[in-house]
Enzyme design. Sequence first.
Site, mmCIF file in Angstrom:
data_model
loop_
_atom_site.group_PDB
_atom_site.id
_atom_site.type_symbol
_atom_site.label_atom_id
_atom_site.label_comp_id
_atom_site.label_asym_id
_atom_site.label_seq_id
_atom_site.Cartn_x
_atom_site.Cartn_y
_atom_site.Cartn_z
ATOM 1 N N HIS A 121 0.837 -1.309 0.179
ATOM 2 C CA HIS A 121 0.099 -0.108 0.101
ATOM 3 C C HIS A 121 0.697 1.575 0.102
ATOM 4 O O HIS A 121 0.215 2.176 0.274
ATOM 5 C CB HIS A 121 -0.942 -0.080 1.042
ATOM 6 N N CYS A 156 8.726 20.110 -11.907
ATOM 7 C CA CYS A 156 7.741 19.962 -13.221
ATOM 8 C C CYS A 156 6.583 20.613 -13.063
ATOM 9 O O CYS A 156 6.059 20.662 -14.139
ATOM 10 C CB CYS A 156 7.583 18.383 -13.472
ATOM 11 N N ASP A 234 -0.275 -12.125 20.858
ATOM 12 C CA ASP A 234 0.050 -10.820 20.860
ATOM 13 C C ASP A 234 1.351 -11.214 19.869
ATOM 14 O O ASP A 234 2.510 -11.871 19.981
ATOM 15 C CB ASP A 234 0.475 -10.125 22.050
#
Length: 249
Positions: A121, A156, A234
């Site tokens: 992602h 740019c 965990d």
Amino acid sequence: MDDALAALADDLRAADSAVALTGAGLSTASGIPSFRGEDGIWGEEFDPQSFHLRRFRRDPEGFWTDRVRLQERMLPDDVAPNAGHEALARLEREGSLTAVITQNTDGLHATAGTERLIELHGNARRVVCDDCGTRRDAEWAVALVADGDGPPTCECGGIYKPDVVLFGEDLDPAALSTARELVADSDVLVVAGSSLQVQPAASLPAQRDGATLAVVNYELTPFTASAEYDFRADVTEVLPALAQAVCGE
């Protein structure tokens, strides 16, 4: 759990290729809020549609104002890798882990020392020009907008966007293809801190070709029943214990 950890450690030592897939559960252990779920920030705190690609292109100034608030919430100054990140980096460093594939955008795997990292992602610590693709550190862009001088603009003439997958964007095909190849070629796949609900990353375990699957997650996942190892615990406890079992002192 000790017997299962010892058996998984044996599998990792024997594997020619082992891959980890990580999700939000690893980030929340470092104090980063999750987007979804009961305590997720989508909803009352932030509107997901404010971070849609359409909004970025239609209203870059408003988008970036909201993005700075989100960035400050998601990546506080004191955020740091936790024991789970460090354990995976150690496993890679010791030659027992081939790569880490992550759904997280916080950059903590790299900070912990993981070198072969596929960020499905993207990475919120970077920005990318929407026109030419030039990348820069996000800290500069966030400071610019916070001072009222945004949105950040490239030489740019294009506008920088967070180097993450926004709503309305597809995942980078190259990153997704590499992730699928790594999983298909693996002998062991360790899923840590992911509920395997968000596609297309959620389907990656289905790409494994006979690989041993270990799931470390508090909640059930669609692959829990088919996993050889299921640790409902965990990640900051299981992963360090696993690294210790594999690598020793």
